[in-house]
Design a protein around this motif. Sequence first.
Motif, PDB file in Angstrom:
ATOM      1  N   ALA A  91      -3.048  15.519 -11.793  1.00 11.92           N
ATOM      2  CA  ALA A  91      -2.665  15.952 -10.453  1.00 11.92           C
ATOM      3  C   ALA A  91      -4.114  15.563  -9.262  1.00 11.92           C
ATOM      4  CB  ALA A  91      -2.240  17.209 -10.140  1.00 11.92           C
ATOM      5  N   CYS A  92      -5.508  15.380  -9.636  1.00 12.20           N
ATOM      6  CA  CYS A  92      -6.292  15.151  -8.277  1.00 12.20           C
ATOM      7  C   CYS A  92      -5.854  13.704  -8.161  1.00 12.20           C
ATOM      8  CB  CYS A  92      -7.494  15.234  -9.558  1.00 12.20           C
ATOM      9  SG  CYS A  92      -7.883  17.130  -9.505  1.00 12.20           S
ATOM     10  N   VAL A  93      -5.139  13.145  -9.127  1.00 10.11           N
ATOM     11  CA  VAL A  93      -4.700  11.325  -8.412  1.00 10.11           C
ATOM     12  C   VAL A  93      -3.667  11.595  -7.500  1.00 10.11           C
ATOM     13  CG1 VAL A  93      -4.642   8.916  -9.562  1.00 10.11           C
ATOM     14  CG2 VAL A  93      -5.843  10.707 -10.917  1.00 10.11           C
ATOM     15  N   MET A  94      -2.728  11.968  -7.902  1.00 13.27           N
ATOM     16  CA  MET A  94      -2.333  12.486  -6.267  1.00 13.27           C
ATOM     17  C   MET A  94      -2.314  12.447  -5.582  1.00 13.27           C
ATOM     18  SD  MET A  94       0.629  14.571  -9.030  1.00 13.27           S
ATOM     19  CE  MET A  94       1.576  14.613  -7.909  1.00 13.27           C
ATOM     20  N   VAL A  95      -3.687  13.155  -4.912  1.00 14.85           N
ATOM     21  CA  VAL A  95      -3.949  12.903  -4.055  1.00 14.85           C
ATOM     22  C   VAL A  95      -4.343  11.736  -2.806  1.00 14.85           C
ATOM     23  CG1 VAL A  95      -6.013  13.576  -2.045  1.00 14.85           C
ATOM     24  CG2 VAL A  95      -5.414  14.895  -4.147  1.00 14.85           C
ATOM     25  N   PRO A  96      -4.767  10.897  -3.232  1.00 12.73           N
ATOM     26  CA  PRO A  96      -4.752   9.751  -2.728  1.00 12.73           C
ATOM     27  C   PRO A  96      -3.747   8.672  -2.711  1.00 12.73           C
ATOM     28  CG  PRO A  96      -6.540   9.379  -4.229  1.00 12.73           C
ATOM     29  CD  PRO A  96      -5.919  11.244  -4.888  1.00 12.73           C
ATOM     30  N   ALA A  97      -3.086   9.530  -3.861  1.00 15.89           N
ATOM     31  CA  ALA A  97      -1.449   8.544  -3.711  1.00 15.89           C
ATOM     32  C   ALA A  97      -0.591   8.867  -2.165  1.00 15.89           C
ATOM     33  CB  ALA A  97      -0.552   8.800  -5.178  1.00 15.89           C
ATOM     34  N   ALA A  98      -0.680  10.554  -2.811  1.00 12.77           N
ATOM     35  CA  ALA A  98       0.009  11.130  -1.506  1.00 12.77           C
ATOM     36  C   ALA A  98      -0.134  10.834   0.087  1.00 12.77           C
ATOM     37  CB  ALA A  98      -0.142  12.633  -1.886  1.00 12.77           C
ATOM     38  N   TRP A  99      -1.847  10.624  -0.230  1.00 17.50           N
ATOM     39  CA  TRP A  99      -2.249   9.957   1.081  1.00 17.50           C
ATOM     40  C   TRP A  99      -2.007   8.418   1.406  1.00 17.50           C
ATOM     41  CZ3 TRP A  99      -5.116  12.937   4.881  1.00 17.50           C
ATOM     42  CH2 TRP A  99      -5.663  12.074   5.853  1.00 17.50           C
ATOM     43  N   MET A 100      -1.875   7.858   0.392  1.00 18.88           N
ATOM     44  CA  MET A 100      -1.086   6.114   0.576  1.00 18.88           C
ATOM     45  C   MET A 100       0.708   6.205   0.718  1.00 18.88           C
ATOM     46  SD  MET A 100      -2.943   4.514  -2.883  1.00 18.88           S
ATOM     47  CE  MET A 100      -1.881   3.275  -2.710  1.00 18.88           C
ATOM     48  N   ALA A 101       0.657   6.837   0.880  1.00 18.79           N
ATOM     49  CA  ALA A 101       2.741   6.559   0.440  1.00 18.79           C
ATOM     50  C   ALA A 101       2.841   7.377   2.097  1.00 18.79           C
ATOM     51  CB  ALA A 101       3.195   8.059  -0.548  1.00 18.79           C
ATOM     52  N   SER A 102       2.104   7.897   2.582  1.00 14.43           N
ATOM     53  CA  SER A 102       2.630   8.966   4.206  1.00 14.43           C
ATOM     54  C   SER A 102       2.075   7.895   5.263  1.00 14.43           C
ATOM     55  CB  SER A 102       1.594  10.020   3.986  1.00 14.43           C
ATOM     56  OG  SER A 102       0.787  10.493   4.098  1.00 14.43           O
ATOM     57  N   ARG A 103       1.167   7.063   4.509  1.00 14.20           N
ATOM     58  CA  ARG A 103       1.114   6.197   5.959  1.00 14.20           C
ATOM     59  C   ARG A 103       2.272   5.726   6.454  1.00 14.20           C
ATOM     60  NH1 ARG A 103      -3.987   2.829   5.899  1.00 14.20           N
ATOM     61  NH2 ARG A 103      -2.509   1.735   7.589  1.00 14.20           N
ATOM     62  N   ALA A 104       3.543   5.771   5.866  1.00 14.18           N
ATOM     63  CA  ALA A 104       5.519   5.577   6.097  1.00 14.18           C
ATOM     64  C   ALA A 104       5.305   6.169   7.654  1.00 14.18           C
ATOM     65  CB  ALA A 104       6.165   5.498   4.958  1.00 14.18           C
ATOM     66  N   ASP A 105       4.440   7.364   8.036  1.00 16.48           N
ATOM     67  CA  ASP A 105       4.759   8.206   9.060  1.00 16.48           C
ATOM     68  C   ASP A 105       5.083   7.347   9.881  1.00 16.48           C
ATOM     69  OD1 ASP A 105       5.070  10.516   7.242  1.00 16.48           O
ATOM     70  OD2 ASP A 105       3.712  11.436   7.117  1.00 16.48           O
ATOM     71  N   PHE A 149       1.212  -1.071  -0.145  1.00 16.97           N
ATOM     72  CA  PHE A 149       0.083  -0.222   0.456  1.00 16.97           C
ATOM     73  C   PHE A 149       1.248   1.124  -0.165  1.00 16.97           C
ATOM     74  CE2 PHE A 149      -2.712   3.050   2.261  1.00 16.97           C
ATOM     75  CZ  PHE A 149      -4.323   2.606   1.229  1.00 16.97           C
ATOM     76  N   ILE A 150       2.367   1.643   1.078  1.00 19.64           N
ATOM     77  CA  ILE A 150       2.744   2.883   0.787  1.00 19.64           C
ATOM     78  C   ILE A 150       3.479   2.534  -0.496  1.00 19.64           C
ATOM     79  CG2 ILE A 150       4.784   3.473   2.323  1.00 19.64           C
ATOM     80  CD1 ILE A 150       3.689   1.982   4.690  1.00 19.64           C
ATOM     81  N   VAL A 168       9.708   7.751   2.118  1.00 21.69           N
ATOM     82  CA  VAL A 168       8.842   6.625   3.002  1.00 21.69           C
ATOM     83  C   VAL A 168       9.401   5.372   2.096  1.00 21.69           C
ATOM     84  CG1 VAL A 168       7.047   8.377   2.643  1.00 21.69           C
ATOM     85  CG2 VAL A 168       6.985   6.945   0.484  1.00 21.69           C
ATOM     86  N   THR A 169       9.846   5.014   1.326  1.00 21.22           N
ATOM     87  CA  THR A 169      10.054   3.372   0.606  1.00 21.22           C
ATOM     88  C   THR A 169      11.095   3.281   1.667  1.00 21.22           C
ATOM     89  OG1 THR A 169       9.560   4.396  -2.122  1.00 21.22           O
ATOM     90  CG2 THR A 169      11.156   1.928  -1.100  1.00 21.22           C
ATOM     91  N   ALA A 170      12.606   3.502   1.802  1.00 22.54           N
ATOM     92  CA  ALA A 170      13.382   3.038   2.694  1.00 22.54           C
ATOM     93  C   ALA A 170      12.525   3.000   4.166  1.00 22.54           C
ATOM     94  CB  ALA A 170      14.143   4.074   2.772  1.00 22.54           C
ATOM     95  N   LYS A 171      11.911   3.246   4.729  1.00 17.56           N
ATOM     96  CA  LYS A 171      11.614   3.575   5.951  1.00 17.56           C
ATOM     97  C   LYS A 171      10.116   2.109   5.890  1.00 17.56           C
ATOM     98  CE  LYS A 171      11.144   7.929   7.542  1.00 17.56           C
ATOM     99  NZ  LYS A 171      10.211   9.381   8.005  1.00 17.56           N
TER     100      LYS A 171
END
Length: 412
Positions: free
Chosen positions: A179-193, A13-14, A127-130
């Motif tokens: 660019a609108c599609v980038m919103v859910p993508a950014a949300w998914m990636a930031s689960r690494a936080d 997912f991330i 985020v990938t490395a984490k």
Amino acid sequence: MKQTDLSRHQIAFILGGAALMLSLAMGMRQSFGLFQPHLIREIGITAADFSLAIALQNIVWGATQPFMGIFADRYGARPVTLFGVVIYALGLAFAMTATSAWSVTLGMGLCVGLALSCTASNIAMSVTAKAVSPAQRSMAMGSVSALGSLGLTLASPMAQHLITSAGWQIALIGFLGLACVMVPAAWMASRADHIEVPANLGVPQTVTEAIREALGHRGYVVLAIAFFVCGLQLVFITTHLPTYLDICGIDPSIGSTALALVGLFNVMGSYLFGWLGGLYSKRFLLGGIYVLRSAFIAAYFVVPPTPTSTLVFAAAMGTLWLGVVPLVSGLVIHLFGLRYMATLSGVAFMSHQMGSFIGAWGGGLIYSSLGSYDLAWQGSVAIGLAAGLFQMTMNMKPSERILAERTPSVAT
């Protein structure tokens, strides 16, 4: 949450979010060169004006990347990436309504440059490395970088089709949709936080101390200086290849197809170099990429282009395109650990973007002044060969702090 607590689904997912975010951010940005001939003809800007806008984009990206890296290391990737998506969309809106060089510079230059520091390779690699174990890290970063290049295979043909059938403004509206599609993508990636980064085993380190440590390491300095050539060569090609083909009387569809091929072959190249980086010396692989790129550029530009030679050139360059990303990120982690990866990768990236500035603006300035790109590609080849050999001399010894933390069995 520790990295070892993640399920395979959570990791996918991330990584999927990071790859999609990177793919769309870079795919649109690398397709901007397709708009240059139409902006020159329809709103009256010059090649030098457009080149300056793209050059500003790159210098803003490089100048803000360390600060966005610091912010992401301290507060997490989510606020950084979502802010970046909003600014990206704003930049596309400015460009879509452009009537002068100033508005093109504000949109494609300032806004998109800032957005890329929040959504492109540096944050995606962090985020990938984490999200993965050290043993899987090089392969995972190569895979995300590979999937991240697919955006060019979508954005470039889409932009060219819309430009031809409906006009360049409609093509930019299509980009706003991406660019609108980038919103859910950014949300998914930031689960690494939510993943805990292991604290330093030795003396705690501030971000200022981390930067000072890196700048005092000769290997890191060599890495950053050689990284300059990556930006110069790639941005020169994405910015000026469509115009070069237009000058040579080659159909515009060849330019968009060439950029799509770059993205397609980059999928294989990034995955390949991510895999090789886990087996062989990253410094020699990185230096080899710079040398091979220079050889391909020389072979292509030394004779008049044809559709076939252009597509072969695009495939060759695509194989070497973003393969540098997992190698550079892996070297930063090898030298200094994971804690301040986004920050230190961002500092090195400033050198990359200085090269991008020269590649974009310098190429346009040379063409506007001399009526030919000859001097631009010759300089690109010379500096690429020098940087490749220089990169191979890099000192691979980790910092003293990292050496004290690692066991002797950890391979370098």
